[in-house]
Design a protein around this motif. Structure first.
Motif, PDB file in Angstrom:
ATOM      1  N   ASP A   1      -6.418   1.968  -0.478  1.00  0.00           N
ATOM      2  CA  ASP A   1      -5.164   2.128  -1.219  1.00  0.00           C
ATOM      3  C   ASP A   1      -4.962   1.026  -2.247  1.00  0.00           C
TER       4      ASP A   1
ATOM      5  N   HIS B   1      -4.918   3.816  13.274  1.00  0.00           N
ATOM      6  CA  HIS B   1      -3.640   3.165  13.550  1.00  0.00           C
ATOM      7  C   HIS B   1      -3.803   1.778  14.183  1.00  0.00           C
ATOM      8  N   THR B   2      -5.052   1.377  14.416  1.00  0.00           N
ATOM      9  CA  THR B   2      -5.269   0.017  14.920  1.00  0.00           C
ATOM     10  C   THR B   2      -5.162  -0.968  13.754  1.00  0.00           C
TER      11      THR B   2
ATOM     12  N   LYS C   1       6.892   6.392   3.639  1.00  0.00           N
ATOM     13  CA  LYS C   1       5.805   5.790   2.869  1.00  0.00           C
ATOM     14  C   LYS C   1       6.385   4.882   1.787  1.00  0.00           C
TER      15      LYS C   1
ATOM     16  N   ASP D   1      -1.179  17.111   4.811  1.00  0.00           N
ATOM     17  CA  ASP D   1      -1.843  15.824   4.973  1.00  0.00           C
ATOM     18  C   ASP D   1      -0.804  14.708   4.933  1.00  0.00           C
ATOM     19  N   ARG D   2       0.418  15.053   5.359  1.00  0.00           N
ATOM     20  CA  ARG D   2       1.516  14.107   5.235  1.00  0.00           C
ATOM     21  C   ARG D   2       1.264  12.842   6.064  1.00  0.00           C
ATOM     22  N   ILE D   3       0.813  13.032   7.302  1.00  0.00           N
ATOM     23  CA  ILE D   3       0.466  11.872   8.115  1.00  0.00           C
ATOM     24  C   ILE D   3      -0.949  12.067   8.661  1.00  0.00           C
TER      25      ILE D   3
ATOM     26  N   LEU E   1      -5.747   0.058   9.976  1.00  0.00           N
ATOM     27  CA  LEU E   1      -4.749  -0.129   8.909  1.00  0.00           C
ATOM     28  C   LEU E   1      -5.405  -0.851   7.732  1.00  0.00           C
TER      29      LEU E   1
ATOM     30  N   TRP F   1      -6.591   7.462  16.383  1.00  0.00           N
ATOM     31  CA  TRP F   1      -6.309   6.195  17.047  1.00  0.00           C
ATOM     32  C   TRP F   1      -6.818   5.024  16.205  1.00  0.00           C
ATOM     33  N   PHE F   2      -8.086   5.116  15.783  1.00  0.00           N
ATOM     34  CA  PHE F   2      -8.678   4.004  15.044  1.00  0.00           C
ATOM     35  C   PHE F   2      -7.875   3.682  13.783  1.00  0.00           C
TER      36      PHE F   2
ATOM     37  N   GLY G   1      -8.186  -6.570  15.172  1.00  0.00           N
ATOM     38  CA  GLY G   1      -8.999  -5.889  16.172  1.00  0.00           C
ATOM     39  C   GLY G   1      -8.555  -4.464  16.392  1.00  0.00           C
ATOM     40  N   LEU G   2      -8.777  -3.986  17.606  1.00  0.00           N
ATOM     41  CA  LEU G   2      -8.490  -2.592  17.921  1.00  0.00           C
ATOM     42  C   LEU G   2      -7.151  -2.429  18.622  1.00  0.00           C
ATOM     43  N   LYS G   3      -6.273  -3.426  18.437  1.00  0.00           N
ATOM     44  CA  LYS G   3      -4.904  -3.269  18.934  1.00  0.00           C
ATOM     45  C   LYS G   3      -4.160  -2.321  18.008  1.00  0.00           C
ATOM     46  N   ILE G   4      -3.298  -1.483  18.569  1.00  0.00           N
ATOM     47  CA  ILE G   4      -2.486  -0.614  17.712  1.00  0.00           C
ATOM     48  C   ILE G   4      -1.604  -1.485  16.817  1.00  0.00           C
ATOM     49  N   GLY G   5      -1.588  -1.152  15.524  1.00  0.00           N
ATOM     50  CA  GLY G   5      -0.919  -2.012  14.556  1.00  0.00           C
ATOM     51  C   GLY G   5       0.587  -2.106  14.734  1.00  0.00           C
TER      52      GLY G   5
ATOM     53  N   ALA H   1       0.869  -1.184   0.000  1.00  0.00           N
ATOM     54  CA  ALA H   1       0.000   0.000   0.000  1.00  0.00           C
ATOM     55  C   ALA H   1       0.907   1.236   0.000  1.00  0.00           C
TER      56      ALA H   1
ATOM     57  N   ARG I   1      -7.500   1.566   5.783  1.00  0.00           N
ATOM     58  CA  ARG I   1      -6.684   2.435   4.927  1.00  0.00           C
ATOM     59  C   ARG I   1      -6.161   1.667   3.720  1.00  0.00           C
ATOM     60  N   ALA I   2      -5.757   0.428   3.930  1.00  0.00           N
ATOM     61  CA  ALA I   2      -5.238  -0.369   2.819  1.00  0.00           C
ATOM     62  C   ALA I   2      -6.355  -0.674   1.818  1.00  0.00           C
TER      63      ALA I   2
ATOM     64  N   MET J   1       0.911   4.084   2.680  1.00  0.00           N
ATOM     65  CA  MET J   1       1.176   3.716   4.071  1.00  0.00           C
ATOM     66  C   MET J   1       2.677   3.476   4.265  1.00  0.00           C
TER      67      MET J   1
ATOM     68  N   MET K   1       0.480  -5.023   8.743  1.00  0.00           N
ATOM     69  CA  MET K   1      -0.696  -5.652   8.142  1.00  0.00           C
ATOM     70  C   MET K   1      -0.378  -7.074   7.732  1.00  0.00           C
TER      71      MET K   1
END
Ligand SMILES: Nc1ncnc2c1ncn2[C@@H]1O[C@H](COP(=O)(O)OP(=O)(O)O)[C@@H](O)[C@H]1O
Ligand SMILES: [Mg+2]
Lengths: 265, 297
Positions: free
Chosen positions: B166, B154-155, A145, B232-234, B159, B151-152, A114-118, A94, B162-163, A97, A105
């Motif tokens: 993308d 980045h979970t 990126k 809008d870089r990050i 991710l 936060w969401f 889930g809602l764990k930070i990636g 991607a 977002r993918a 990202m 990912m």
């Protein structure tokens, strides 16, 4: 490990463009097998890999991976078993990202998200270590990126992503074809390294006949949706590209030639 | 401009900024041009107004609006993923249907909320008083929502979302059901949009069936102005830029009114703003080009 029985795939069935891409194909791989696949354009090599990955449904036959019948499952439901690298370096990552987000990912491939930070501290350390394997300095660019990377860097990253959560089967579809020769060679060396390190079962499509014979332990040749040659060790050990071409000519009564294979020699 | 005028346009920028955050989620994160917004915004207002005049607590009425807004997004998502209708058309269909639904909910075209208890009058009751109260409330709320969205995204789930916007094939090959992600993204986006509609109704003191017209363009204007003026870089910068874009948009509109534009002209002003912001990069290139060719001769 991987068993295909009577796999048939027809494109545009019932139209004038009807095209039987796979004609009831049988193939069996043992764990740790590394099979290279060759064949002219349109032989059905990509269709074979796409069928295994579940990119589309098949019209007949059965596909079993690691004793699990995946025949009717959509791609995302069998993704836990399969790692994949496509020909186009843009396809496997991607771009918008970061490197670490792409790896994060891939690290949970096929698992519930889930809602764990990636990307957390532990993961980051783990990614750094993995990336240093590439020797491309990407370990210091975790938050860059992926769109900033070159084709070769992206393809190397994709290879890492395909194998970070160890797959049952790794599918490589001419994954170096879009790269310049030097970069292609680097990615090939990396492929060998990763496959050995993880003892992976691999199907690799290539148009480089030398490479097909030098890598892995078995080579199959496809033509018009069928497997026409299946050469295993030890017979394969002493085989040259000319032997391979002769064998094909004997079998099919025609020459195996196309521009890409000629060019690759 | 007088200070109180600027102040009230800031309040509006904040409360409509919640809608713009929703638009950012679909247009930028999910790469889905979702026009449901023109229907889900008044939907949030209609649901809240109807519940409030029926005696329901305004906090609960607002929460219900959020859930119903999410449902509107789910419908657009189902049309797109299950019936394979294009994203653009799916949104238009839901938006059109919502016009009738909103009228049904309200029972008439307009519900006044003057002299009703709303979230804003409730603030008074807990001691947040004076002319700053709405502005401060909206500011705190939108910042909280911004951090929630950051936060969401980045979970693990975020991710994957977002993918999906993308590279669908790639994230499917990693085991993600992209249809589900599209529906989830649309639900989140439209719940923000409906929340914004709900708060606007309580803020301005009425819900009106026509209050969603052109809302998507306002949302887009905010997103794009934010990108052009800020960064809008990050993700974390992008979301704050959206809020900044919404504030700037309101200031521009207030200025336009001051310059003598009629309120009915604001839609074309907004459309022109978006055209300029979207066309600017191309236009700039063209200009550079002519400049180059001139200097080379
Ligand atoms: N998505 C598709 N739709 C229609 N025909 C296809 C599709 N994918 C492949 N084919 C056809 O199936 C045959 C096999 O293609 P492919 O598997 O891509 O060959 P290759 O061995 O070169 O990878 C070709 O005739 C090709 O045109
Ligand atoms: Mg191919």
């Amino acid at each position: 490990m991987l068993r295909l029985k009577g796999v048939r795939k027809v494109f545009n069935q019932g139209t004038i463009n009807e095209n039987i891409a796979l004609k009831g194909l049988d193939l069996e791989l043992a764990t740790g097998d590394f099979v290279t696949i060759i064949g002219s354009n349109g032989a059905g090599k990509s269709t074979l890999l796409n069928s295994i990955a579940g990119s589309f449904g098949i019209d007949a036959g059965k596909i079993v991976i690691d004793e699990l019948d995946v025949t009717g499952k959509p791609d995302y439901k069998r993704a836990g078993l399969i790692g994949r690298v496509f020909q186009d370096p843009l396809q496997g990552t991607a771009a918008s990202m970061t490197i670490e987000e792409n790896l994060a990912m891939a690290a949970v491939r096929g698992k519930k998200r889930g809602l764990k930070i990636g990307v957390n501290k532990e993961r980051r350390a783990e990614f750094k270590e993995y990336l240093s394997l590439l020797g491309l300095g990407l370990e210091d660019r975790l938050t860059d990126k992926v769109g900033l990377l070159s084709g070769g860097q992206r393809q190397s990253l994709t290879l890492l992503m395909a194998t970070i959560a160890k797959p049952k089967v790794l599918l490589l579809d001419e994954h170096t074809a879009a790269l310049d020769p030097k970069t292609a060679e680097q990615v090939i060396q990396l492929t060998k390294k990763i496959v050995v390190k993880n003892n992976l079962t691999v199907l690799m499509v290539t148009h480089d006949l030398n490479q097909a014979l030098n890598m892995g332990n078995r080579t199959i040749m496809m033509d018009s949706g069928e497997i026409v040659l299946d050469i295993k060790n030890p017979a394969r050990k002493h085989m040259t590209v000319d032997d391979l071409l002769d064998k094909f000519a004997q079998k099919k009564g025609k020459e195996l030639m196309n521009d890409r294979i000629l060019l690759a020699q | 401009m007088a200070l109180d005028v600027i102040f009230s346009s800031m309040e509006q920028g904040l409360v409509y900024g919640i809608m713009a955050l929703g638009v950012y989620l679909t247009f930028r994160i999910l790469d889905f041009p979702d026009l449901t917004v023109d229907g889900s915004f008044p939907l949030g207002a209609a649901v809240t107004a109807k519940l409030i005049v029926s005696g329901v607590d305004p906090v609960l009425a607002t929460l219900v609006a959020i859930v119903i807004g999410a449902l509107a997004g789910v419908i657009t998502g189902l049309l797109n993923t299950k019936l394979k209708i294009t994203g653009l058309l799916s949104g238009i269909l839901t938006m059109t249907a919502l016009y009738s639904i909103n009228l049904r909910i309200m029972g008439r075209a307009n519900i006044p909320l003057l002299n009703q208890e709303t979230i804003l009058t409730k603030l008074k009751a807990i001691g947040l008083n004076g002319e700053w109260q709405a502005g401060i409330f909206f500011l705190v709320l939108i910042l909280a929502l911004k951090f929630l969205v950051d936060w969401f995204l980045h979970t693990e789930l975020g991710l994957a979302l977002r993918a999906t916007g993308d590279n669908k094939q790639m994230i499917r090959s990693l085991g993600v059901n992209t249809d589900f992600m599209i529906i989830l993204g649309l639900a989140l986006s439209n719940s923000l949009v409906a929340l914004s509609g709900s708060l606007v109704a309580q803020y301005q003191g009425f819900a009106d069936v026509g209050m969603g017209i052109g809302m998507i363009i306002i949302g887009l204007a905010s997103v794009i102005i934010g990108e052009v003026v800020f960064s809008d870089r990050i993700i974390t910068l992008a979301t704050i830029s959206v809020i900044g874009g919404s504030l700037l948009y309101r200031l521009a509109i207030t200025a336009a009114l001051r310059l003598g534009f009629a309120p009915t002209d604001l839609k074309i002003v907004t459309a022109l703003l978006v055209v300029i912001a979207l066309g600017a990069p191309t236009l700039k290139k063209e200009l550079d080009f002519s400049f180059l060719s001139k200097s080379s001769t």
